[in-house]
Design a protein around this motif. Structure first.
Motif, PDB file in Angstrom:
ATOM      1  N   ARG A 234       0.828  -1.218   0.000  1.00 11.25           N
ATOM      2  CA  ARG A 234       0.000   0.000   0.000  1.00 11.25           C
ATOM      3  C   ARG A 234       0.858   1.262   0.000  1.00 11.25           C
ATOM      4  O   ARG A 234       0.528   2.253  -0.640  1.00 11.25           O
ATOM      5  CB  ARG A 234      -0.949   0.000   1.208  1.00 11.25           C
ATOM      6  CG  ARG A 234      -1.993  -1.104   1.106  1.00 11.25           C
ATOM      7  CD  ARG A 234      -3.125  -0.899   2.103  1.00 11.25           C
ATOM      8  NE  ARG A 234      -3.923  -2.119   2.191  1.00 11.25           N
ATOM      9  CZ  ARG A 234      -5.165  -2.176   2.648  1.00 11.25           C
ATOM     10  NH1 ARG A 234      -5.759  -1.087   3.079  1.00 11.25           N
ATOM     11  NH2 ARG A 234      -5.810  -3.319   2.694  1.00 11.25           N
TER      12      ARG A 234
ATOM     13  N   ASN B 200      -3.007   8.397   3.471  1.00 14.24           N
ATOM     14  CA  ASN B 200      -3.435   9.322   2.408  1.00 14.24           C
ATOM     15  C   ASN B 200      -3.447  10.769   2.855  1.00 14.24           C
ATOM     16  O   ASN B 200      -3.039  11.657   2.116  1.00 14.24           O
ATOM     17  CB  ASN B 200      -4.830   8.935   1.897  1.00 14.24           C
ATOM     18  CG  ASN B 200      -4.771   7.640   1.114  1.00 14.24           C
ATOM     19  OD1 ASN B 200      -3.877   7.448   0.296  1.00 14.24           O
ATOM     20  ND2 ASN B 200      -5.681   6.726   1.391  1.00 14.24           N
TER      21      ASN B 200
ATOM     22  N   ASP C 230      -5.304   3.583   5.896  1.00 17.66           N
ATOM     23  CA  ASP C 230      -5.394   4.290   4.605  1.00 17.66           C
ATOM     24  C   ASP C 230      -5.585   5.786   4.818  1.00 17.66           C
ATOM     25  O   ASP C 230      -4.999   6.604   4.103  1.00 17.66           O
ATOM     26  CB  ASP C 230      -6.551   3.716   3.776  1.00 17.66           C
ATOM     27  CG  ASP C 230      -6.220   2.313   3.239  1.00 17.66           C
ATOM     28  OD1 ASP C 230      -5.017   2.019   3.060  1.00 17.66           O
ATOM     29  OD2 ASP C 230      -7.149   1.525   3.030  1.00 17.66           O
TER      30      ASP C 230
END
Ligand SMILES: Cc1ncc(COP(=O)(O)O)c(C=O)c1O
Length: 409
Positions: free
Chosen positions: A23, A367, A363
């Motif tokens: 990721r 992000n 995430d």
């Protein structure tokens, strides 16, 4: 036709860190201008301390002269290192562990995994949930489990949930295990175990003929004198406990590699007819057959950790990481997170807000803040809804990461 060890087929795909790596790489490729701060994998960032480095160099130089050159060393580790460990890590604290009960290796990951090999496949293993994933995976590899169930638990393993309700300290299992993995200070929750807590486990192991596999990889982070740094501080533990320690987090040896396992002569396991056998003898048999010793310069460097200057310098590095942990705890609490650990441990265990899943939080933090942490669910189903921050980053990165997290939407 070559046949595989089919127990490997039971392993769940994607060990936690490769998935994190995937990721992060994907994010980095799509956002080349963003500076990513990594507080995920528990790797250290500060260099070897000067006294250790000097000894390491001297060890290398000795290998360059015929008079001091060393070939194969003792598989169990050089006497000078085992003696230094016994005297400084145990005897100086009133714990009677002789150098003979110490077996030096290249890592606690290998030792906590490989130890499974000397115990038969019929042993029942108790494992905390969440915990360092190596215990469960190596239990599977050694054929002591069934398949993985929908809830993420392997059949045949006794899981001991560590939750907010029990203060992340497991209750005694209702089903009797043969081997019990305990990890204190804990990875990932940063919890430590009190003397009473460990006494409970030692008494249980003695009453039930279990062996405790005590992973003390983070003992150096314990600054509270009331918290045991070794399981052998507990009366009776020498009969039922194996202790794993490592120079990795204690002295920055993650890339240098040195650790040790303590197996007191008193620890016994049984054959199918009930005859007692020395576990140390079996482990030494395994170790000397499959391992040819840690390199001499590395052992020399490890021994320097116990010199007066080495101790002082290493303590300063530990204090640096603990201060990182304090900064992280305070910053996260200030913005309303419920935070555990990070006091006598290098890990801060954070509860996500609003029931957000661990991976969703991962995430979001990646992000929006470009910070990498570790999803709690990767350490076991009971870690869902939590997130682990490691205090092993550099100070500037810790401060910047916390500033960015404060600005999360
Ligand atoms: C609980 C625990 N045990 C053992 C290890 C591995 O230690 P080593 O570097 O000695 O293999 C780690 C590494 O992260 C760990 O978290």
């Amino acid at each position: 036709m070559a046949l595989i060890n089919e127990h490997y087929l039971k392993l769940q795909a994607g060990y936690l860190f490769p998935e994190i790596g995937r990721r992060v790489s994907e994010f980095a490729a799509a956002n080349p201008d963003k500076k990513i701060i990594r507080m995920g994998i528990g790797d250290v960032t500060q260099p070897l301390v000067p006294t250790v480095l000097k000894a390491f160099h001297e060890g290398v130089d000795e290998q360059g002269t015929a008079a001091t050159f060393k070939g194969y060393g003792p598989e169990q580790g050089y006497e000078f290192l085992r003696k230094a460990i016994a005297e400084n890590a145990y005897q100086a604290n009133g714990i009677d562990i002789p150098a003979d009960d110490i077996i030096v290796s290249d890592g606690s990951k290998c030792d906590t995994g490989n130890i499974q090999e000397i115990f038969g496949a019929d042993n029942k293993i108790a494992i905390c949930d969440p915990v360092y994933p190596v215990y469960a995976d190596t239990t599977v590899m050694s054929g002591k489990t069934g398949t993985c169930q929908a809830n993420g638990y392997y059949e045949g393993v006794i899981y001991m949930p560590c939750t907010e309700e029990n203060g992340f300290t497991p209750e005694l299992p209702t089903e009797r295990p043969d081997l019990i993995f305990l990890c204190y200070p804990n990875n990932p929750t940063g919890t430590v175990a009190s003397k009473e807590e460990l006494t409970k486990w030692v008494n249980y192991a003695r009453e039930n003929k279990c062996i405790i596999l005590f992973d003390a990889a983070y003992e150096a982070f314990i600054t509270d004198p009331a918290i045991p740094r070794s399981i052998y501080e507990i009366e009776g533990a020498k009969d039922v406990a194996i202790e794993f320690r490592s120079f990795s987090k204690t002295a920055g040896f993650t890339g240098t590699r040195c650790a040790f396992t303590v197996i007191p002569e008193e620890v016994k396991a049984y054959d199918s007819e009930g005859n007692a056998h020395s576990v140390k003898k079996l482990w030494l048999r395994r170790h000397s057959t499959k391992f040819n010793g840690v390199s001499y310069p590395v052992q020399k460097a490890a021994a320097a950790v116990y010199t007066p200057e080495g101790k002082k310098e290493v303590e300063e590095v530990i204090a640096y990481y603990l201060e990182n942990a304090r900064i992280m705890r305070e910053a996260l609490k200030e913005i309303g997170y419920t935070v555990y650990g990070g006091v006598n441990a290098p890990y801060v265990w954070v509860k996500t807000k609003g029931g957000m899943s661990s991976w969703d939080f991962f995430d979001k933090v990646l992000n929006e803040a470009n910070v990498v942490g570790t999803p709690g669910s990767g350490f076991g189903p009971a870690g869902e809804g939590y997130f682990r921050f490691s205090a092993f980053a550099g100070r500037d990165n810790v401060l910047e990461a916390m500033e960015r997290i404060k600005n999360l939407s």
